[in-house]
Enzyme design. Structure first.
Site, PDB file in Angstrom:
ATOM      1  N   ALA A 197       4.731  17.047 -36.651  1.00  0.00           N
ATOM      2  CA  ALA A 197       5.158  18.228 -37.400  1.00  0.00           C
ATOM      3  C   ALA A 197       6.319  18.901 -36.685  1.00  0.00           C
ATOM      4  CB  ALA A 197       3.969  19.171 -37.565  1.00  0.00           C
ATOM      5  N   ARG A 198       6.043  19.946 -35.938  1.00  0.00           N
ATOM      6  CA  ARG A 198       7.037  20.676 -35.166  1.00  0.00           C
ATOM      7  C   ARG A 198       6.366  21.208 -33.907  1.00  0.00           C
ATOM      8  NH1 ARG A 198      10.432  18.687 -37.851  1.00  0.00           N
ATOM      9  NH2 ARG A 198      12.285  19.637 -38.809  1.00  0.00           N
TER      10      ARG A 198
ATOM     11  N   GLU B 271      13.124  21.533 -27.255  1.00  0.00           N
ATOM     12  CA  GLU B 271      13.694  20.189 -27.349  1.00  0.00           C
ATOM     13  C   GLU B 271      15.172  20.229 -26.974  1.00  0.00           C
ATOM     14  OE1 GLU B 271      12.841  18.503 -31.196  1.00  0.00           O
ATOM     15  OE2 GLU B 271      10.682  18.761 -30.963  1.00  0.00           O
TER      16      GLU B 271
ATOM     17  N   HIS C 189      11.323  13.179 -30.751  1.00  0.00           N
ATOM     18  CA  HIS C 189      11.515  13.661 -32.125  1.00  0.00           C
ATOM     19  C   HIS C 189      12.205  12.574 -32.961  1.00  0.00           C
ATOM     20  CE1 HIS C 189      11.946  17.582 -34.631  1.00  0.00           C
ATOM     21  NE2 HIS C 189      11.699  16.554 -35.409  1.00  0.00           N
TER      22      HIS C 189
ATOM     23  N   ASP D  71       5.576  13.782 -30.842  1.00  0.00           N
ATOM     24  CA  ASP D  71       6.974  13.512 -31.214  1.00  0.00           C
ATOM     25  C   ASP D  71       7.809  14.781 -31.169  1.00  0.00           C
ATOM     26  OD1 ASP D  71       9.083  11.767 -32.258  1.00  0.00           O
ATOM     27  OD2 ASP D  71       8.861  12.867 -34.135  1.00  0.00           O
TER      28      ASP D  71
ATOM     29  N   ILE E  19       4.520  13.785 -46.224  1.00  0.00           N
ATOM     30  CA  ILE E  19       4.137  13.034 -45.027  1.00  0.00           C
ATOM     31  C   ILE E  19       2.627  13.020 -44.859  1.00  0.00           C
ATOM     32  CG2 ILE E  19       4.246  13.048 -42.509  1.00  0.00           C
ATOM     33  CD1 ILE E  19       7.155  14.077 -42.814  1.00  0.00           C
TER      34      ILE E  19
END
Length: 341
Positions: free
Chosen positions: A249-250, A279, A298, A274, A174
């Site tokens: 990413a996270r 979450e 996400h 995102d 990515i």
């Protein structure tokens, strides 16, 4: 066993591989993916989507397709509950919903779906950077409220993306694709990763130097013990004035509270997120109402083509394991030849 002309012939039927597929991938999709394996595989699902259901289903599972949401995390206790486990396939790039160390200690290969959404996520990152540079979400909200915010929008000093210095944290599939797209737009692109890529056209920089010289900082690194909190308050303070953050990413790499503080201080002029620490993002969370934040659930990798790539990679890798072939994208250094236990 059968006797003929004094010779004894022994026929042994090989038991079907027991494949456990966890949510959220739909059962109909999974049935369709592995129907061509016929009697060589038996597809199963957890009776209940909770820890008890997971442990019960793992008792005789040999191949597991993981839960990329992390709700049914395969932690050390789950690994201990799976005595026959021989292979774990994640339908995602990230493996943070697995206890990789526990699986490695059991000599269980873990594979991800590296690269399946590289283009989709990279396009989202570029699109988000465009939106932040031109304050598109801000202007849209004001228009929907009945305003005509032309002077106010110009006062925010909209900028052209090609003139921004872009820094990318992480240079896997990515990150590399994001760099390629930003470079095609004329951006000056730098990157940081633990292992520099000599073949990269982008410029490698130490992490602190990268952060300090990036007008747009893109996070595209996996979440691990080493990267959790990597872009915290101290590093966010290094950013140039009016910098922009894009996180594909996270959550946890740039903690939500640190991002909020940088936005409120003015160090960050905007953020496109995102992913989040928790979450779904809780109701009433300050990020939900922040005027300079572009939010996404996400879903950066959720394009049609990305999803087709994903199911094909999961199908091909699990089918290879069943057929006795080497599996691909093993991330924990275990022998990619899957063996029954």
């Amino acid at each position: 066993m059968r006797s003929m002309f004094g010779f004894t012939w022994r026929f042994e039927m090989t038991a079907p591989w027991r494949i456990l597929s966890l949510p959220p991938i739909g059962e109909d999709i999974v049935w369709g993916l592995f129907a061509p394996l016929g009697d060589a595989a038996e597809v199963r699902f957890a009776a209940t989507a909770d820890r008890a259901g997971l442990h019960a289903a793992l008792a005789d599972a040999e191949i597991v397709i993981g839960d990329f949401t992390g709700r049914l995390r395969i932690d050390a206790a789950a690994v201990a509950a799976a005595p026959h486990l021989a292979f774990v396939q994640m339908p995602a790039v990230g493996t943070d919903s697995l206890d990789v160390a526990a699986l490695t200690a059991r000599d269980v290969p873990v594979a991800n779906a590296a690269g399946f959404n590289r283009r989709g996520v990279a396009e989202w990152a570029v699109g988000a950077a465009f939106a932040l540079c031109r304050n598109l979400a801000w202007g849209d909200r004001r228009m929907r409220e009945g305003g005509w915010p032309q002077p106010e929008l110009l006062a925010l000093r909209p900028r052209e993306l090609h003139a921004q210095r872009v820094g990318i944290v992480g240079f896997g599939a990515i990150g590399a694709e994001s760099a390629r797209l930003f470079e095609a737009l004329g951006c000056e692109v730098s990157y940081w990763t633990r292992r520099p890529r000599p073949e990269a056209s982008a410029t490698y920089r130490d992490l602190d130097d990268l952060v300090a010289s990036s007008d747009v900082l893109v996070l595209a690194v996996p979440l691990t013990d080493e990267t959790r909190g990597l872009i915290g308050p101290d590093r966010l303070a290094l950013l140039p004035d009016r910098a922009l953050l894009v996180n594909v990413a996270r959550g946890g790499i740039a903690p939500d509270d640190a991002v909020l503080a940088a936005l409120d201080s003015g160090r960050l002029a905007g953020a496109a997120l995102d992913v989040f620490d928790t979450e779904p993002l809780p109701d009433g969370h300050p990020l939900r109402s922040h005027d300079r934040v572009l939010l996404s659930p996400h879903a950066a990798g959720g394009s049609d083509l990305s999803q087709l790539n994903l199911v094909a990679m999961v199908r091909d890798n699990v089918s290879a394991a069943v057929r006795g072939e080497t599996v691909r994208n093993v991330i924990n250094g275990v022998d990619p030849q899957v063996k029954r236990r």
